[in-house]
Design a protein around this motif. Structure first.
Motif, PDB file in Angstrom:
ATOM      1  N   UNK A  59       0.759  -1.342   0.000  1.00 23.82           N
ATOM      2  CA  UNK A  59      -0.223   0.056   0.100  1.00 23.82           C
ATOM      3  C   UNK A  59       0.897   1.206   0.057  1.00 23.82           C
ATOM      4  N   UNK A  60       0.394   2.466  -0.112  1.00 20.54           N
ATOM      5  CA  UNK A  60       1.118   3.529  -0.123  1.00 20.54           C
ATOM      6  C   UNK A  60       1.825   3.785   0.837  1.00 20.54           C
ATOM      7  N   UNK A  61       1.716   3.681   2.074  1.00 16.51           N
ATOM      8  CA  UNK A  61       2.539   3.984   3.361  1.00 16.51           C
ATOM      9  C   UNK A  61       3.652   2.940   3.270  1.00 16.51           C
ATOM     10  N   UNK A  62       3.562   1.625   2.693  1.00 15.42           N
ATOM     11  CA  UNK A  62       4.703   0.849   2.510  1.00 15.42           C
ATOM     12  C   UNK A  62       5.466   1.422   1.540  1.00 15.42           C
ATOM     13  N   UNK A  63       4.806   1.532   0.368  1.00 11.22           N
ATOM     14  CA  UNK A  63       5.831   1.926  -0.884  1.00 11.22           C
ATOM     15  C   UNK A  63       6.473   3.263  -0.670  1.00 11.22           C
ATOM     16  N   UNK A  64       5.880   4.313   0.230  1.00 14.25           N
ATOM     17  CA  UNK A  64       6.527   5.727   0.425  1.00 14.25           C
ATOM     18  C   UNK A  64       7.971   5.425   1.021  1.00 14.25           C
ATOM     19  N   UNK A  65       8.079   4.233   1.824  1.00 13.06           N
ATOM     20  CA  UNK A  65       9.479   4.088   2.289  1.00 13.06           C
ATOM     21  C   UNK A  65      10.329   3.431   1.508  1.00 13.06           C
ATOM     22  N   UNK A  66       9.924   3.131   0.440  1.00 13.33           N
ATOM     23  CA  UNK A  66      10.770   2.228  -0.624  1.00 13.33           C
ATOM     24  C   UNK A  66      11.561   3.720  -1.607  1.00 13.33           C
ATOM     25  N   UNK A  67      12.406   4.247  -1.042  1.00 15.46           N
ATOM     26  CA  UNK A  67      12.879   5.530  -1.613  1.00 15.46           C
ATOM     27  C   UNK A  67      13.663   5.274  -2.768  1.00 15.46           C
ATOM     28  N   UNK A  68      14.231   4.194  -2.875  1.00 14.76           N
ATOM     29  CA  UNK A  68      15.055   3.886  -4.032  1.00 14.76           C
ATOM     30  C   UNK A  68      14.067   3.144  -5.244  1.00 14.76           C
ATOM     31  N   UNK A  69      13.015   2.667  -4.867  1.00 16.76           N
ATOM     32  CA  UNK A  69      12.429   1.717  -5.814  1.00 16.76           C
ATOM     33  C   UNK A  69      12.043   2.656  -7.312  1.00 16.76           C
TER      34      UNK A  69
END
Length: 283
Positions: A59-69
């Protein structure tokens, strides 16, 4: 010395070697257990995600932490477990198998699973197997359903539905189908075109093969369940959300009590637990 980029692989262990070999020495393949507790802490360091499990929602909150994705690729046609809007806002591609007809037309596991479930239900395989494992042998308890001459109803007549039609035809079944999105010029000769109500009322077995969307969510509700003929088999190897679990409860009770309207929904990890329980006693 060039940087080695961490790549997150979510899927069966048998695929790790192939992924590692294909990517080469410039990448480090991380392959944690496919649980949120194991996966989510790794997101801040990964540059891409290869998802072959669909077990961990992103979800968005999880993906927000993937700064290099920079990329997510999933080995499925649907990806409702991934927040595509959050990715689009960051211009991160989400690659799926949707539209890859050349590849998909040669993939039959979902159709094979669906056909296996239909046959297992028609022959009461699970109950008969438990009966034998308990040291009993009373064939009269499990007469089964003869498929030859019966009618299979397909909700969704695309790639998987058309494979199901081939299997059913080989078994001597009549095949009827409902698919409002399939162009008339592409309608398979092996499937008789009909509307949803007629399909539910006439099919001895119904198999659902549609993508999950706002239009298909809850596609089979109380009204549709009531249209099914007594003894009908219902196979759902699509997302569980296509069926209303509350609406199915009275029919699950009937199946457990008298098998008057015995139904099953089954899937891999994509079907809801409520759906999977529908015919746990009578199959």
């Amino acid at each position: 010395m060039s940087e080695v980029l961490p790549i997150l692989y979510l899927g069966p262990a048998s695929g790790i070697a192939a992924v590692t070999t294909t990517l080469g020495s410039g990448y480090q393949v991380l392959s944690p257990a496919t649980t949120p507790d194991a996966v989510l802490p790794l997101l801040p360091q990964v540059h891409a995600i290869l998802d072959a499990s669909m077990k961990v929602p992103l979800r968005q909150a999880d993906l927000d932490s993937a700064v290099h994705l920079k990329l997510i690729a999933t080995a499925t046609t649907g990806a409702d477990h991934i927040d595509s809007k959050a990715l689009a806002a960051r211009n991160i591609p989400l690659l799926t198998l949707k539209g890859q007809k050349q590849v998909l037309n040669e993939l039959t596991p979902a159709a094979e699973l669906s056909w296996m479930l239909l046959m297992a239900c028609a022959r009461h395989l699970r109950a008969a197997n438990r009966h034998v494992e308990a040291g009993q042998w009373d064939r009269e308890l499990f007469p089964g359903m003869l498929l030859k001459g019966r009618t299979l109803g397909l909700i969704g007549c695309g790639r998987i539905g058309q494979w199901m039609a081939r299997y059913a035809t080989a078994f001597g079944m009549r095949v009827i189908g409902y698919d409002p999105y399939l162009p008339e010029g592409e309608w398979p000769a092996t499937i008789e075109h009909t509307d949803l109500d007629t399909l539910l009322q006439n099919a001895h077995a119904v198999s659902i093969h549609v993508h999950l969307s706002d239009e298909t969510r809850g596609l089979i509700g109380a009204r549709e369940f009531a249209l099914l003929r007594p003894g009908a088999i219902l196979i759902n190897t699509s997302r569980g959300a296509r069926m209303c679990s509350k609406a199915s409860r009275p029919f699950r009770t009937a199946a457990c009590g008298s098998m008057r309207r015995s139904m099953t929904t089954a899937s891999s990890r994509r079907t809801s637990a409520a759906s999977v329980r529908m015919r746990w006693t009578s199959c």
